[in-house]
Design an enzyme around this catalytic site. Structure first.
Site, PDB file in Angstrom:
ATOM      1  N   LYS A 169       8.325 -15.367  -6.696  1.00  0.00           N
ATOM      2  CA  LYS A 169       7.786 -14.355  -7.623  1.00  0.00           C
ATOM      3  C   LYS A 169       8.272 -13.008  -7.113  1.00  0.00           C
ATOM      4  O   LYS A 169       7.641 -12.386  -6.263  1.00  0.00           O
ATOM      5  CB  LYS A 169       6.255 -14.419  -7.613  1.00  0.00           C
ATOM      6  CG  LYS A 169       5.574 -13.930  -8.869  1.00  0.00           C
ATOM      7  CD  LYS A 169       5.785 -12.504  -9.234  1.00  0.00           C
ATOM      8  CE  LYS A 169       5.044 -11.437  -8.513  1.00  0.00           C
ATOM      9  NZ  LYS A 169       5.461 -10.091  -8.958  1.00  0.00           N
ATOM     10  N   GLU A 244       3.810  -9.920   5.269  1.00  0.00           N
ATOM     11  CA  GLU A 244       4.652  -8.838   5.802  1.00  0.00           C
ATOM     12  C   GLU A 244       4.241  -7.573   5.071  1.00  0.00           C
ATOM     13  O   GLU A 244       4.587  -7.386   3.907  1.00  0.00           O
ATOM     14  CB  GLU A 244       6.136  -9.147   5.542  1.00  0.00           C
ATOM     15  CG  GLU A 244       6.651 -10.370   6.263  1.00  0.00           C
ATOM     16  CD  GLU A 244       6.737 -10.179   7.764  1.00  0.00           C
ATOM     17  OE1 GLU A 244       6.697  -9.032   8.240  1.00  0.00           O
ATOM     18  OE2 GLU A 244       6.827 -11.191   8.472  1.00  0.00           O
ATOM     19  N   CYS A 278       9.555  -0.501   4.951  1.00  0.00           N
ATOM     20  CA  CYS A 278       8.319  -0.803   5.679  1.00  0.00           C
ATOM     21  C   CYS A 278       8.441  -0.415   7.137  1.00  0.00           C
ATOM     22  O   CYS A 278       7.472  -0.065   7.782  1.00  0.00           O
ATOM     23  CB  CYS A 278       7.999  -2.283   5.556  1.00  0.00           C
ATOM     24  SG  CYS A 278       9.404  -3.308   5.993  1.00  0.00           S
ATOM     25  N   GLU A 378       0.679   5.056   4.861  1.00  0.00           N
ATOM     26  CA  GLU A 378       2.076   4.795   4.542  1.00  0.00           C
ATOM     27  C   GLU A 378       2.436   5.529   3.258  1.00  0.00           C
ATOM     28  O   GLU A 378       1.805   5.322   2.222  1.00  0.00           O
ATOM     29  CB  GLU A 378       2.282   3.290   4.361  1.00  0.00           C
ATOM     30  CG  GLU A 378       3.723   2.930   4.106  1.00  0.00           C
ATOM     31  CD  GLU A 378       3.915   1.445   3.881  1.00  0.00           C
ATOM     32  OE1 GLU A 378       3.179   0.857   3.074  1.00  0.00           O
ATOM     33  OE2 GLU A 378       4.802   0.870   4.526  1.00  0.00           O
TER      34      GLU A 378
HETATM   35  P1  NAD Z   1       2.852  -4.599  -3.805  1.00  0.00           P
HETATM   36  O1  NAD Z   1       1.887  -5.156  -2.826  1.00  0.00           O
HETATM   37  O2  NAD Z   1       2.357  -3.746  -4.887  1.00  0.00           O
HETATM   38  O3  NAD Z   1       3.651  -5.787  -4.519  1.00  0.00           O
HETATM   39  C1  NAD Z   1       4.329  -6.787  -3.778  1.00  0.00           C
HETATM   40  C2  NAD Z   1       4.430  -8.039  -4.622  1.00  0.00           C
HETATM   41  O4  NAD Z   1       3.118  -8.551  -4.827  1.00  0.00           O
HETATM   42  C3  NAD Z   1       5.027  -7.801  -6.013  1.00  0.00           C
HETATM   43  O5  NAD Z   1       5.838  -8.884  -6.359  1.00  0.00           O
HETATM   44  C4  NAD Z   1       3.791  -7.730  -6.880  1.00  0.00           C
HETATM   45  O6  NAD Z   1       4.027  -8.050  -8.224  1.00  0.00           O
HETATM   46  C5  NAD Z   1       2.909  -8.774  -6.208  1.00  0.00           C
HETATM   47  N1  NAD Z   1       1.478  -8.670  -6.495  1.00  0.00           N
HETATM   48  C6  NAD Z   1       0.790  -7.578  -6.920  1.00  0.00           C
HETATM   49  N2  NAD Z   1      -0.512  -7.901  -7.115  1.00  0.00           N
HETATM   50  C7  NAD Z   1      -0.651  -9.208  -6.787  1.00  0.00           C
HETATM   51  C8  NAD Z   1      -1.747 -10.114  -6.770  1.00  0.00           C
HETATM   52  N3  NAD Z   1      -2.977  -9.729  -7.122  1.00  0.00           N
HETATM   53  N4  NAD Z   1      -1.529 -11.374  -6.355  1.00  0.00           N
HETATM   54  C9  NAD Z   1      -0.310 -11.784  -5.972  1.00  0.00           C
HETATM   55  N5  NAD Z   1       0.774 -10.981  -5.991  1.00  0.00           N
HETATM   56  C10 NAD Z   1       0.614  -9.700  -6.384  1.00  0.00           C
HETATM   57  O7  NAD Z   1       3.962  -3.874  -2.929  1.00  0.00           O
HETATM   58  P2  NAD Z   1       5.258  -3.105  -3.449  1.00  0.00           P
HETATM   59  O8  NAD Z   1       4.821  -1.821  -4.037  1.00  0.00           O
HETATM   60  O9  NAD Z   1       6.084  -4.027  -4.264  1.00  0.00           O
HETATM   61  O10 NAD Z   1       6.034  -2.864  -2.079  1.00  0.00           O
HETATM   62  C11 NAD Z   1       5.741  -1.827  -1.195  1.00  0.00           C
HETATM   63  C12 NAD Z   1       4.931  -2.323  -0.021  1.00  0.00           C
HETATM   64  O11 NAD Z   1       5.591  -3.429   0.600  1.00  0.00           O
HETATM   65  C13 NAD Z   1       4.783  -1.294   1.069  1.00  0.00           C
HETATM   66  O12 NAD Z   1       3.466  -1.261   1.525  1.00  0.00           O
HETATM   67  C14 NAD Z   1       5.707  -1.789   2.161  1.00  0.00           C
HETATM   68  O13 NAD Z   1       5.398  -1.370   3.446  1.00  0.00           O
HETATM   69  C15 NAD Z   1       5.614  -3.248   2.009  1.00  0.00           C
HETATM   70  N6  NAD Z   1       6.794  -3.895   2.601  1.00  0.00           N
HETATM   71  C16 NAD Z   1       6.669  -4.619   3.767  1.00  0.00           C
HETATM   72  C17 NAD Z   1       7.786  -5.190   4.359  1.00  0.00           C
HETATM   73  C18 NAD Z   1       7.688  -5.988   5.641  1.00  0.00           C
HETATM   74  O14 NAD Z   1       8.620  -6.736   5.963  1.00  0.00           O
HETATM   75  N7  NAD Z   1       6.631  -5.883   6.416  1.00  0.00           N
HETATM   76  C19 NAD Z   1       9.023  -5.030   3.776  1.00  0.00           C
HETATM   77  C20 NAD Z   1       9.119  -4.271   2.607  1.00  0.00           C
HETATM   78  C21 NAD Z   1       7.999  -3.721   2.015  1.00  0.00           C
END
Ligand code: NAD
Length: 473
Positions: A169, A244, A278, A378
């Site tokens: 997804k 992550e 991240c 963040e």
């Molecule tokens: P997000 O949490 O909004 O979304 C991530 C994914 O989760 C998307 O595919 C989204 O559609 C899905 N999602 C949203 N609500 C959900 C739910 N209720 N149930 C299941 N899935 C759901 O994050 P984002 O805005 O896409 O990405 C930014 C964040 O990701 C930042 O906080 C960043 O630090 C983190 N990030 C972490 C890493 C790492 O390796 N640690 C790498 C990149 C980004």
């Protein structure tokens, strides 16, 4: 205008059951460049059913069969490097110099998993006991938008190496990139149902993956808020989870550092992937007595950080992915000013001449204290907070004084001393003297930065269960 209406289920591109249509907006121009029909719960359930059917066979695959699948995936993705990079530039606004690296490191994950799997003993026995490492089952892989190809390839490589089948997804903001990648991976001619991709909303497709009893494991990359909900909601069906999540990573400049090297290295850490990383080193810790010299070095070095069209190889910082992300970064810059931090570089608004798209000014605050919002939360944009310290112990204390613990950096001339400082940092990865990577080294966070590890054998282990067989006689 690209129009996407299909999901990838059971080895084929099939019309989406979901009816919701979303515009794909260019972050560089702020205009629509495509439309995607999003998947719904029914698409997700079909994908899970396909993955379950495939698991009945693939779950019993040999190591050699999995190695062969990894080699095919690597070849298939490698054939489309340029297209994958171009899609990341167009849809996400990733600067081409960095997007190319991200795509390549995603593709390299298949090779890294192959090497790690080769070296991993999956069976151990002694006396009348045999212990085997078994695939956990069907894995739901939920990813963020800031490095789509990397996250998908990395999770897929580890899952497949472990003998799992998957439902991916991706972020709904990565539909174009996912289409190019899925088309590429389709050419690997995998067993039907091993790989399924459903692009839809998190609260629709993601939530179905988390609650569906047909999914055994969730590997998630994204925000802390969603990570918490996955842990909570996944508990109902005893999901295994790898999370992550975010970071507020410290970069410690030791007092023996050469600022001419350390400050540019710190700025690379802070502004990589336009700050939407991240691991971004967004808290820069400098010795108080060197603050003035550090300010001069920062002011000078940031003049070379160009903002603009991400397709231009000379550009270092591209637009934010969306209007929402643009607004978020602006709000944090305002907050920093309100809380009394001193603006050294950048500030609110768009850079001169970049009126369309979601461009922000790379921004550096000095006189930041570690309790300010901009030092704790963040931001996920090119905003750096400079914090001063008086002693090495204080630097370590400030670095560790964070809910997060994903990444950290130590910059200094005496490497033994830098290693000693690194060994005291509560972070999943610490780099010394600049950003670097190793696809076999674990990636993941302490504290709110997540649960579990990815990359190499650590990533594969996250998709395995341990079984012991004991013979009484
Ligand atoms: P997000 O949490 O909004 O979304 C991530 C994914 O989760 C998307 O595919 C989204 O559609 C899905 N999602 C949203 N609500 C959900 C739910 N209720 N149930 C299941 N899935 C759901 O994050 P984002 O805005 O896409 O990405 C930014 C964040 O990701 C930042 O906080 C960043 O630090 C983190 N990030 C972490 C890493 C790492 O390796 N640690 C790498 C990149 C980004």
């Amino acid at each position: 205008m690209t129009v996407l209406t299909k999901q990838y289920i059971d080895g084929a591109f099939v019309e989406s059951h979901g009816r919701e249509v979303m515009n794909i907006i260019s972050p560089t121009r702020g205009t629509a460049i495509g439309r995607v029909t999003l998947a719904d719960e029914e698409d997700t359930r079909r994908a899970i059913a396909a993955a379950r059917r495939a698991f009945a066979t693939y779950g019993r695959s040999t190591k050699e069969e999995r190695l062969e699948i990894l080699r095919r995936l690597h070849a298939a993705a490698s054939a489309r490097v340029d297209d994958l990079t171009a899609a990341m530039v167009e849809e996400y606004g990733g600067v081409v110099q960095f997007a190319g690296l991200i795509v390549q490191s995603g593709i390299a994950a298949f090779q890294a998993a192959e090497q790690a799997l080769l070296e991993m003993p999956l069976t151990r026995s002694w006396g009348k006991t045999t212990v085997t490492l078994e695939p956990v089952g069907v894995a739901g892989l939920i990813t963020a938008w800031n490095a789509n190809t990397l996250f998908i390839c990395l999770k897929l490589a580890s899952a497949v190496a472990a003998g799992c089948t998957v439902v991916i997804k991706p972020s709904e903001l990565s539909a174009l990139q996912t289409q190019v990648l899925t088309e590429a991976l389709h050419e690997a001619k995998l067993p039907k149902g091993l790989l399924n991709v459903v692009t839809g909303r998190g609260d629709v497709v993601g939530a179905e993956l988390v609650r569906n009893p047909g999914v055994d494991k969730i590997s998630f990359t994204g925000s802390v808020g969603v990570g918490k909900s996955i842990m909570r909601d996944g508990a109902a069906t005893m999901k295994r989870v790898t999370l992550e999540l975010g970071g507020k990573s410290p970069t410690i400049v030791l007092d023996d550092a050469d600022l001419g090297h350390a400050i540019p290295a710190a700025l690379v850490l802070a502004f990589m992937n336009s700050g939407q990383a991240c691991a971004a080193g967004t808290r820069l810790l400098v010795p108080r007595k060197q603050l003035e010299a550090a300010k001069r070095a920062i002011t000078e070095a940031t003049q070379g950080i160009t903002v603009g069209d991400p397709a231009d190889p000379k550009i270092a910082v591209g637009p934010m992915v969306s209007q929402k992300q643009y607004d978020r970064v602006q709000a944090y810059i305002r907050k920093g000013i309100e809380e009394g931090a001193e603006l050294l570089v950048g500030g609110e608004g768009r850079p001169q001449g970049l009126d369309a798209g979601y461009f922000v000014k790379p921004t550096v605050f000095v006189n930041v204290t570690n309790d300010m919002t901009i030092a704790r939360e963040e931001i996920f944009g090119p905003v750096l907070s400079v914090i001063t310290y008086d002693s090495e112990e204080e630097a370590i204390r400030i670095a560790n004084d964070s809910n997060y613990g994903l990444h950290a950096a130590v910059l200094g001339t005496d490497v033994r001393r830098a290693r000693h400082v690194a060994s005291q940092l509560r972070a999943g990865r610490v780099v010394i003297n600049g950003m670097t990577d190793d696809p076999q080294a674990p990636w993941g966070g302490f504290k709110y930065s997540g649960v579990g590890r990815e990359y190499g054998r650590y990533g594969i282990e996250a998709f395995l269960e341990t079984r012991a067989i004991l013979e009484a006689s």
